[in-house]
Design a protein around this motif. Structure first.
Motif: not given
Ligand code: ASP
Length: 444
Positions: A362-377
């Motif tokens: 999402a184009g909001v502050p921190g929008g990429s964090l959920p995606v990163i958490a998932m790729i890490l897992a």
């Protein structure tokens, strides 16, 4: 998301960062073996950090699914946008791939995550071994041919349940394509419902991110109390790597694209783009910057209105060069940090995931964090590592959002030039904007 009872969220996050690190380093120096410290970590700081991470995970599947479906529907509306959609899609995929590649090369050359004393690395790995094994057993760390075949999910619900992000993304892309091709009243109301899911996810992210200052303090306390000061040196190297790679993309790749494919002087471009770039830097949100981006594209860069509207509106959520680059560097940095080896094939998979992940963020502050958490897992890298980067994320978010918005403007110039004077390829000036979908979300 801006102000929280007087104090800005990012100020609170910086305080959480400082408190977590200071307390953690002190605890590491003076009470490393104390029973109370172990209990504090086990019963307070770890659970708080875990709950925060789970809240982020909770949103990944609906967010990625809805963003991708809407992204495809926006790109693919043949009646209103003709070939602009195809060109924009090619631009997004190629330039985002370049951005991620720069990031991956930088992180492989600089190796910001390496250099942790071996005994500390061993402790870390031992702690996360159970979870990593569990994730691997669930298919998150498969390699070779399997990875290719697994792109197509046998059961999309099972993929979502197992955290198989690629399967979910593939399913969402197919769904979006079919919905676009059909274009019936039924599929339009489906798109409306998906828009609702996307809006709800954005709202929830807004709420969850309010917890970030406390989670940052807890996650950082846990990590620094266990690892001591060395970890901070690595964090500084990580920030340097991200900023360097973003700088190369912004100051080398963009000017080349603008000059060669856009036929415009890079200096003129920078001058015209300045208000949008400054807004992006200060808001950390491509969506919040969108009105300024549109104004710059049309009035200062001379991009025809329909092209500006399509490329920039879609780009605000789907074209995120800075975010894709950041995701790639972060995943590899944390893999190095936790001693998880990733072969070339896995890195190429990460490249593809980052491209899709940037479209899905999402184009909001921190929008990429959920995606990163998932790729890490998915790759057996402990998602707690996110705690390490959250504390410095506001600054990196400002930088990557600047690159995201810069990329939208470069895209509008390049697509406009490629269409040239073929007026028949442009939709009517007052035709419907590519709205209705996630690109139109402007609030933070
Ligand atoms: N803040 C970024 C943007 O709005 C998204 C992200 O990478 O978190 O473009």
């Amino acid at each position: 998301m801006q102000a929280t009872r007087g104090m800005q969220l990012h100020t609170k996050m910086a305080i959480g960062f400082a408190v977590g690190i200071t307390a953690g380093v002190l605890a590491n120096l003076y009470a490393a073996d104390a029973g109370w410290l172990a209990a504090l970590i086990r019963y307070v700081t770890d659970p708080v950090g875990q709950v925060f991470l789970r809240l982020l995970f909770m949103l990944v599947v609906p967010l990625v699914f809805s963003a991708l479906v809407l992204g495809v529907i926006e790109i693919g509306d043949p009646r209103s946008l003709g070939r602009i959609g195809g060109r924009t899609l090619v631009y997004i995929l190629v330039v985002t791939a370049i951005a991620v590649s720069i990031g991956l090369v930088a992180v492989n050359v600089i190796q910001p995550g390496r250099g942790l004393p071996p005994e500390v690395a061993e402790t870390l790995l031992a702690e996360s071994a159970d979870r990593a094994a569990d994730i691997a057993a669930r298919g998150g760390a498969v390699s070779g041919m399997d990875l290719l075949i697994n792109i197509v999910p046998r059961n999309p619900i099972a993929s979502a349940a197992n955290g198989d992000l690629i399967g979910v993304m593939f399913f969402a892309l197919m769904f979006g394509i079919a919905a676009t091709v059909i274009g019936s009243p039924g599929t339009r109301s489906f798109a409306g419902a998906v828009q609702g899911v996307y809006d709800i996810c954005l709202k929830l992210i807004g709420w969850i991110i309010q917890l970030a200052p406390y989670a940052v303090a807890c996650l950082l306390f846990g990590i620094t109390a266990k690892l001591g000061f060395e970890v901070l040196v690595q964090l500084a190297r990580y920030v340097g790597t991200v900023v360097l790679a973003l700088g190369i993309h912004f100051f080398v790749v963009f000017p080349i694209l603008v000059r060669v494919f856009g036929g415009m002087s890079p200096l003129k471009f920078l001058k015209g783009a300045e208000p949008a770039i400054l807004t992006a830097f200060s808001t950390s949100s491509s969506s919040a910057t969108l009105p300024t981006t549109l104004k710059c594209a049309e009035e200062r860069l001379g991009v025809p209105r329909p092209v500006a509207r399509f490329v920039c509106t879609l780009g605000a959520t789907a074209n995120m060069n800075g975010t894709a680059l950041f995701e790639g560097v972060t995943v590899l940095f944390l893999a190095q940090f936790f001693g998880v080896e990733l072969n070339l094939f896995q890195q190429v998979t990460i490249l593809a995931l980052c491209i899709l992940g940037a479209i899905g963020a999402a184009g909001v502050p921190g929008g990429s964090l959920p995606v990163i958490a998932m790729i890490l897992a998915m790759f057996g890298i402990p998602p707690e590592g996110i705690g390490l980067i959250l504390g410095v994320d506001r600054f990196l978010d400002m930088c990557r959002t600047t690159v995201n918005v810069g990329g939208d403007l470069v895209g509008s110039v390049v697509v406009a030039k490629s269409i040239g004077t073929d007026d028949h390829m442009l939709p009517a000036e007052d035709g419907p904007a590519p709205s209705g979908a996630h690109g139109a979300v402007r609030e933070v």
